[in-house]
Design an enzyme around this catalytic site. Structure first.
Site, PDB file in Angstrom:
ATOM      1  N   ASP A 262      38.203  53.113  37.033  1.00  0.00           N
ATOM      2  CA  ASP A 262      37.643  52.020  37.831  1.00  0.00           C
ATOM      3  C   ASP A 262      37.498  50.817  36.907  1.00  0.00           C
ATOM      4  O   ASP A 262      36.561  50.726  36.124  1.00  0.00           O
ATOM      5  CB  ASP A 262      36.295  52.463  38.416  1.00  0.00           C
TER       6      ASP A 262
ATOM      7  N   TYR B 110      28.826  53.436  37.687  1.00  0.00           N
ATOM      8  CA  TYR B 110      28.619  52.732  38.957  1.00  0.00           C
ATOM      9  C   TYR B 110      29.991  52.459  39.577  1.00  0.00           C
ATOM     10  O   TYR B 110      30.880  51.925  38.906  1.00  0.00           O
ATOM     11  CB  TYR B 110      27.868  51.409  38.752  1.00  0.00           C
TER      12      TYR B 110
HETATM   13  C1  PLP Z   1      31.182  45.862  41.402  1.00  0.00           C
HETATM   14  C2  PLP Z   1      31.831  47.173  41.166  1.00  0.00           C
HETATM   15  C3  PLP Z   1      32.256  47.967  42.240  1.00  0.00           C
HETATM   16  C4  PLP Z   1      32.012  47.590  43.696  1.00  0.00           C
HETATM   17  O1  PLP Z   1      32.656  46.426  44.047  1.00  0.00           O
HETATM   18  P1  PLP Z   1      32.170  45.633  45.369  1.00  0.00           P
HETATM   19  O2  PLP Z   1      33.177  44.537  45.504  1.00  0.00           O
HETATM   20  O3  PLP Z   1      30.795  45.133  45.065  1.00  0.00           O
HETATM   21  O4  PLP Z   1      32.196  46.584  46.497  1.00  0.00           O
HETATM   22  C5  PLP Z   1      32.871  49.163  41.948  1.00  0.00           C
HETATM   23  N1  PLP Z   1      33.081  49.559  40.677  1.00  0.00           N
HETATM   24  C6  PLP Z   1      32.690  48.820  39.621  1.00  0.00           C
HETATM   25  C7  PLP Z   1      32.971  49.289  38.242  1.00  0.00           C
HETATM   26  C8  PLP Z   1      32.039  47.605  39.828  1.00  0.00           C
HETATM   27  O5  PLP Z   1      31.621  46.880  38.783  1.00  0.00           O
END
Ligand code: PLP
Length: 424
Positions: free
Chosen positions: A241, A147
């Site tokens: 990420d 995600y």
């Molecule tokens: C929550 C999340 C996002 C997105 O962040 P937002 O601030 O909700 O746009 C992206 N990558 C990961 C791994 C996340 O947990």
């Protein structure tokens, strides 16, 4: 809702909630205030928070040190644009992040949310190749269970089967979604996949060690070393990420430290400001940065969110980093991991429970499926805790500062609610 405050009754008909079927969902809970690991509802009830507001509030809510820093900054300058202007909170934060992260990740681009931090990472990776005159390297390898956000580019690197974004399959750029190379056959298949596609790829994007929103799925550090080696073999950029895993959640300050792997680009958000307000950061190595240095104006990174590097948010983030330095956060995370592993273990014997696992301040009870998540959420609220199951998992990601007693009550509520629920 009877007894609801005026602001609730007047405004609720106008609000559109996230991931919520507005026709059938029950009313959300009006919150009056938060403190530490507690959510105080407008009707006087109080809930122990098991989620820390989507994993952001790592020091608990309203930490006095963060509040003081934001208040002081508010008096000086709530915001100023970051085009042609810079300020102390942002430059301090950039320097501190560069020092904290593995050596080499030195160049910081700020934005206002996690999804945008990932958008910027993807744009950096694509433009890295464009600036070198290589136009066909524009796709990404991402992973099942992954995600990375809700905006269009980030949706394209999420697990396409996992449901949240499946509807958009036809309008999204087509990326290559692979199995994590978690065992020898998967590693072989992954290598073969890269052999076939390397020439059209800009990079590989992964949530290191724990895939969060996709179901709190854990993998070994070895997987990340495999990805690093594969990326190097084909000259691909490796993007971690760490929006979920960053800032202690998995037990080390960043998940990449546990694997001793340095990505080319890393994204941060969520706990970056200690849950105080929105801020995102994309850090890149000098190698990536240098691909943007040239005489050509259009080789510059073409991105610039209006509220990037907001001074209040940067002040909150600096204060949050102070707390990681002055308080024993990682030791607290280790203690939470031990407590979650021990106290959720009884769920393993419940019918329909498939797995119980803990890593850092993440505890998971995985069921075969959850048919009526709304009803399960209500049971948790009746038990005095705020827990929000996703898909087939019930998970806890508390603040690192949660007291032993509150953590006990959280795990106790998960066990007692699930003991009944799994028998239904
Ligand atoms: C929550 C999340 C996002 C997105 O962040 P937002 O601030 O909700 O746009 C992206 N990558 C990961 C791994 C996340 O947990």
């Amino acid at each position: 809702m009877s007894g609801a405050p005026d602001w609730f009754t007047r405004g609720i008909g106008h609000i559109w909630l996230p991931y919520t079927q507005m026709q059938t969902a029950g009313d959300p809970l009006p919150v009056a205030r938060t403190q530490g690991s507690r959510i105080y509802l407008a009707d006087g009830r109080e809930l122990i928070d098991g989620i820390a507001s989507w994993w952001t509030a790592c020091h608990g809510y309203n930490h006095p040190h963060i509040r003081a820093a934001v208040l002081e900054q508010l008096g000086l300058m709530p915001h100023v644009m970051f085009g042609g202007l810079v300020h102390e909170p942002a430059l301090d934060l950039a320097r501190r992040l560069a020092v904290l992260l593995p050596a080499g990740l030195t160049q910081v681009f700020f934005c206002d949310s996690g999804s945008v931090a990932v958008e910027v990472a993807m744009k950096m990776a694509v433009q890295f190749w464009l600036n070198k005159g290589i136009t066909q390297r524009s796709r990404f390898v991402a992973f099942k269970g992954g995600y990375h956000g809700d905006t269009f580019a980030t949706m394209s690197v999420c697990d396409p089967e996992e449901g949240m974004h499946g509807l958009f399959a036809k309008v999204l750029p087509q990326q290559i979604i692979a199995e994590l190379p978690a065992d020898a056959p998967a590693a072989q298949a992954f290598n073969a996949l890269l052999e076939r596609h390397a020439q059209e790829l800009a990079g590989i994007i992964v949530e290191p060690l724990v895939q969060g929103a996709g179901g709190m799925l854990f993998h070994d550090a070895e997987v990340l070393r495999h990805l690093r080696a594969a990326a190097d073999r084909h000259g691909l950029l490796l993007i971690f990420d760490e929006i979920f895993t960053g800032f202690g959640r998995t037990g080390t300050m960043f998940a990449c430290e546990a694997a001793d792997v340095t990505p080319d680009i890393i994204t941060l958000s969520k706990a970056l400001t200690g849950g105080t307000m929105g801020l995102g950061a994309t850090l890149a190595t000098r190698k990536v940065f240098e691909a943007f240095l040239s005489d050509a104006p259009n080789h510059a990174l073409m991105h610039g969110p209006t509220f990037m590097a907001n001074p209040l948010a940067c002040a909150a983030a600096n204060a949050s980093l102070d707390l990681f330095e002055s308080e024993p956060r990682l030791a607290q995370v280790a203690a939470i991991e031990a407590a979650l592993a021990r106290d959720l273990e009884p769920a393993r014997s419940f019918p329909r429970v498939r797995d119980v696992r803990a890593k850092g301040a993440i505890g998971v009870v995985e069921l075969d499926r959850i048919n009526d998540p709304g009803a399960l959420r209500r049971r948790f609220i009746e038990a005095g805790v705020f827990v929000r199951p996703i898909r087939n998992i019930v998970y806890l990601t508390p603040a690192f500062t949660i007291g032993e007693e509150d953590l006990n009550r959280l795990t106790g509520a998960v066990i007692s609610v699930l003991e009944q629920w799994t028998r239904l």
